[in-house]
Design a protein around this motif. Structure first.
Motif, PDB file in Angstrom:
ATOM      1  N   LEU A 181     -27.334   0.451  20.957  1.00 22.68           N
ATOM      2  CA  LEU A 181     -28.419   0.006  20.088  1.00 22.68           C
ATOM      3  C   LEU A 181     -29.727   0.523  20.668  1.00 22.68           C
ATOM      4  O   LEU A 181     -30.129   0.116  21.763  1.00 22.68           O
ATOM      5  CB  LEU A 181     -28.454  -1.520  20.005  1.00 22.68           C
ATOM      6  N   SER A 183     -33.809   1.322  19.999  1.00 20.09           N
ATOM      7  CA  SER A 183     -35.038   1.185  19.216  1.00 20.09           C
ATOM      8  C   SER A 183     -36.042   2.195  19.758  1.00 20.09           C
ATOM      9  O   SER A 183     -35.694   3.084  20.527  1.00 20.09           O
ATOM     10  CB  SER A 183     -35.579  -0.244  19.349  1.00 20.09           C
ATOM     11  N   SER A 188     -34.064   0.108  25.696  1.00 19.43           N
ATOM     12  CA  SER A 188     -32.779   0.577  25.174  1.00 19.43           C
ATOM     13  C   SER A 188     -32.468   2.040  25.506  1.00 19.43           C
ATOM     14  O   SER A 188     -31.303   2.367  25.787  1.00 19.43           O
ATOM     15  CB  SER A 188     -32.693   0.325  23.671  1.00 19.43           C
ATOM     16  N   THR A 192     -29.101   3.165  27.613  1.00 17.39           N
ATOM     17  CA  THR A 192     -28.199   4.208  27.116  1.00 17.39           C
ATOM     18  C   THR A 192     -27.982   5.285  28.170  1.00 17.39           C
ATOM     19  O   THR A 192     -26.847   5.720  28.418  1.00 17.39           O
ATOM     20  CB  THR A 192     -28.776   4.828  25.831  1.00 17.39           C
ATOM     21  N   LYS A 263     -30.610 -10.445  16.155  1.00 18.76           N
ATOM     22  CA  LYS A 263     -29.832  -9.806  17.223  1.00 18.76           C
ATOM     23  C   LYS A 263     -28.339  -9.980  16.997  1.00 18.76           C
ATOM     24  O   LYS A 263     -27.542  -9.044  17.209  1.00 18.76           O
ATOM     25  CB  LYS A 263     -30.233 -10.415  18.586  1.00 18.76           C
ATOM     26  N   TYR A 267     -25.471  -6.862  16.589  1.00 17.47           N
ATOM     27  CA  TYR A 267     -24.207  -6.723  17.303  1.00 17.47           C
ATOM     28  C   TYR A 267     -23.036  -6.604  16.328  1.00 17.47           C
ATOM     29  O   TYR A 267     -22.100  -5.814  16.539  1.00 17.47           O
ATOM     30  CB  TYR A 267     -23.979  -7.916  18.226  1.00 17.47           C
ATOM     31  N   ASP A 284     -26.721  -2.539  24.927  1.00 20.02           N
ATOM     32  CA  ASP A 284     -28.100  -2.827  24.535  1.00 20.02           C
ATOM     33  C   ASP A 284     -28.986  -2.896  25.775  1.00 20.02           C
ATOM     34  O   ASP A 284     -28.523  -2.801  26.902  1.00 20.02           O
ATOM     35  CB  ASP A 284     -28.184  -4.118  23.713  1.00 20.02           C
ATOM     36  N   SER A 286     -30.853  -5.390  26.949  1.00 22.14           N
ATOM     37  CA  SER A 286     -31.229  -6.749  27.351  1.00 22.14           C
ATOM     38  C   SER A 286     -31.535  -6.840  28.845  1.00 22.14           C
ATOM     39  O   SER A 286     -30.809  -6.300  29.684  1.00 22.14           O
ATOM     40  CB  SER A 286     -30.108  -7.736  27.011  1.00 22.14           C
ATOM     41  N   GLN A 294     -33.258 -13.070  24.842  1.00 17.98           N
ATOM     42  CA  GLN A 294     -32.537 -12.713  26.056  1.00 17.98           C
ATOM     43  C   GLN A 294     -32.495 -13.830  27.094  1.00 17.98           C
ATOM     44  O   GLN A 294     -32.309 -13.586  28.289  1.00 17.98           O
ATOM     45  CB  GLN A 294     -33.131 -11.422  26.654  1.00 17.98           C
ATOM     46  N   SER A 312     -24.854  -4.670  29.138  1.00 15.35           N
ATOM     47  CA  SER A 312     -26.315  -4.672  29.282  1.00 15.35           C
ATOM     48  C   SER A 312     -26.655  -4.234  30.700  1.00 15.35           C
ATOM     49  O   SER A 312     -26.875  -5.066  31.592  1.00 15.35           O
ATOM     50  CB  SER A 312     -26.896  -6.068  28.998  1.00 15.35           C
TER      51      SER A 312
END
Length: 384
Positions: A181, A183, A188, A192, A263, A267, A284, A286, A294, A312
Motif C-alpha cells: 500500500l 501513498s 509507505s 516497500t 484503513k 487492507y 504498509d 505503519s 496506528q 509493517s
C-alpha cells in the motif's frame, strides 16, 4: 583508474543450505545481468563481474539487493612475478591520481582461496615490499592511512583498494510477492523498499481518495524511483477509486471511526488484489503510535478482517529514522512535495477502537458490498 572487473560479495546467502544457496545465487546473477549487462563468474562465494559499461556498473551495483559490497579490481595471474607487476602498475595509478600518497602509511590485506606454495602472511609481506620499493611508505598494520587488498583465488589474483557498500539483503524475487500500500507520503515507499530488500517482489496499490484529496503525480514518481532497485523484477502499480467509499463512511458511520474504517477497507481491497496477483502478504508503512490508525487497539481493529498477514517493517522506527532511509533511497524529496492532505480525516479520530463496534459498523454500512464496488474500479497505471 583502469580496472578489469568488479569483485562482488554477498552476505547471508552464504549460510543457506547448498540447494537454497545455489537458487539464491542464480537469482542474484539473473538480477545483476538484467540491469547491468556483462559477464559473471561464480567463484566460491565471490562473483567476478566483467561489466560492459564500467562506470555505469559502479553506480547501478549499489541498487542490487543481495550485494553486500563490491570492489573495482585488476586481475593478474597467481605468480609472484605477475603479482609484483600488477601491484607496481596499480600503485602507479594510485599515485598518479593522488588516491595514495607516498607519505601515507599502508597495510597489505591478503586473502587466499585454494592451494598455494605460500601463506597469506608470506604473500602479504612480499606485496608490502613491492609497495615499499615504489614509495618508501611506512607499514602500519594496526591503523594505516591506506589499505591495499590482494585476494588470491586459485590461479587468479585480484588487487583493489576499496570496498563499496551495496544495499545488502536478499536477492529480489527469492521471497515471494507482496501487495504494498503506497501513498504519496514518506513512510509507505520506505516500507516497500525494505520488503524489496528482503527479497520480495512488489505490486503496488494506491488509493485515489478524490474529492477528499487533490490529484497527485507523486505516487508515479515514487514508483519510478523504486523501480531503480527492481532489477530482475517488475513493479506494477494499481489504483482504485476510494472517494465514494470514504464519503459513505463519513455519512453513515461515527465520524471518529472514519480513519479506522478507511484503513480496514484498504487492507481488504489489498487482499482481493493479492488473490488476483498470487501474493502472500500485504505491506504498509505503519509505525506504532505515529497516527491515529496506528495505535495498538486500532491496529487490531483495522487488520481483523484481513485474511493475509500484514507486514509493517517500520513498526518500531520513528519519523526521523524513516526519513533518513527515504533520503538515502531518493523517495523523501518526492514524498515531501506539497499536497492538500486528506480532508476526510476527522478532527478527533478514534485512537482506541472497540473491535466489536467496528465490526458492527462495517456490517451496518454494508462495507463488503461497497468494497466490491471499489475493487471493480481497479486500474493498472503505466509508470514508464
Amino acid at each position: 583508474m583502469n580496472y578489469d572487473l568488479l569483485l562482488l560479495r554477498y552476505g547471508e546467502i552464504g549460510i543457506k543450505s547448498p540447494p537454497v544457496r545455489r537458487r539464491f545465487e542464480n537469482r542474484l546473477i539473473k538480477n545483476i545481468k538484467t540491469g547491468i549487462p556483462g559477464k559473471i563468474i561464480n567463484d566460491s562465494g565471490r562473483f567476478l563481474f566483467y561489466p560492459q559499461q564500467f562506470d555505469k556498473a559502479l553506480t547501478d551495483m549499489e541498487k542490487i539487493f543481495g550485494i553486500v559490497s563490491f570492489s573495482p579490481a585488476i586481475e593478474t595471474v597467481t605468480t609472484k612475478e605477475h603479482i609484483k607487476t600488477g601491484i607496481q602498475q596499480y600503485v602507479d595509478q594510485l599515485l598518479e591520481e593522488e588516491i595514495f600518497s607516498g607519505n601515507d602509511s599502508f597495510a597489505i590485506r591478503a586473502r587466499r582461496v585454494g592451494e598455494h606454495d605460500f601463506t597469506s602472511q608470506e604473500i602479504a609481506a612480499y606485496c608490502g615490499s613491492v609497495v615499499y620499493g615504489k614509495t618508501s611508505s611506512k607499514v602500519d598494520l594496526t591503523n594505516p592511512d591506506f589499505e591495499l587488498f590482494v585476494e588470491i583465488r586459485g590461479d587468479k589474483t585480484f588487487i583493489f583498494h576499496e570496498k563499496i557498500q551495496g544495499p545488502g539483503g536478499m536477492p529480489l524475487g527469492t521471497q515471494g510477492k507482496v501487495i504494498a500500500l503506497v501513498s504519496g507520503g514518506i513512510d509507505s515507499p520506505v516500507a516497500t523498499y525494505l520488503m524489496m530488500k528482503r527479497g520480495c517482489e512488489v505490486t503496488i496499490l494506491n488509493f485515489n481518495n478524490q474529492p477528499f484529496t487533490s490529484p497527485s503525480l507523486k505516487v508515479i514518481k515514487i514508483v519510478k524511483k523504486l523501480k531503480e532497485y527492481a532489477s530482475g523484477s517488475d513493479i506494477k502499480l494499481y489504483q482504485v477509486n476510494y472517494g465514494d467509499f470514504l464519503g459513505k463512511c463519513r455519512e453513515h458511520a461515527p465520524e471518529r471511526m472514519t480513519c479506522v474504517l478507511c484503513k480496514s477497507g484498504m487492507y481488504q481491497i489489498a487482499g482481493k488484489l493479492a488473490d488476483r496477483e498470487n501474493a502472500g502478504a500485504i505491506v504498509d508503512g505503519s509505525s506504532l503510535g505515529q497516527v491515529a490508525s496506528q495505535t495498538l487497539p486500532n491496529i487490531l481493529a483495522t487488520r481483523y478482517s484481513s485474511t493475509l498477514p500484514i507486514l509493517s517493517p517500520l513498526i518500531g522506527l520513528d519519523k526521523l529514522e524513516i526519513s533518513e532511509i527515504g533520503r538515502k533511497i531518493g523517495t523523501f524529496e518526492i514524498s515531501t512535495l506539497p499536497d492538500s492532505g486528506c480532508s476526510a480525516a476527522p478532527r478527533h479520530p478514534e485512537t482506541n477502537a472497540d473491535l466489536e463496534k467496528v465490526l458492527q459498523t462495517q456490517e451496518k454500512i454494508n462495507m463488503e458490498s461497497s468494497l466490491n464496488d471499489v475493487f471493480a474500479t481497479l486500474t493498472e497505471i503505466d509508470v514508464e
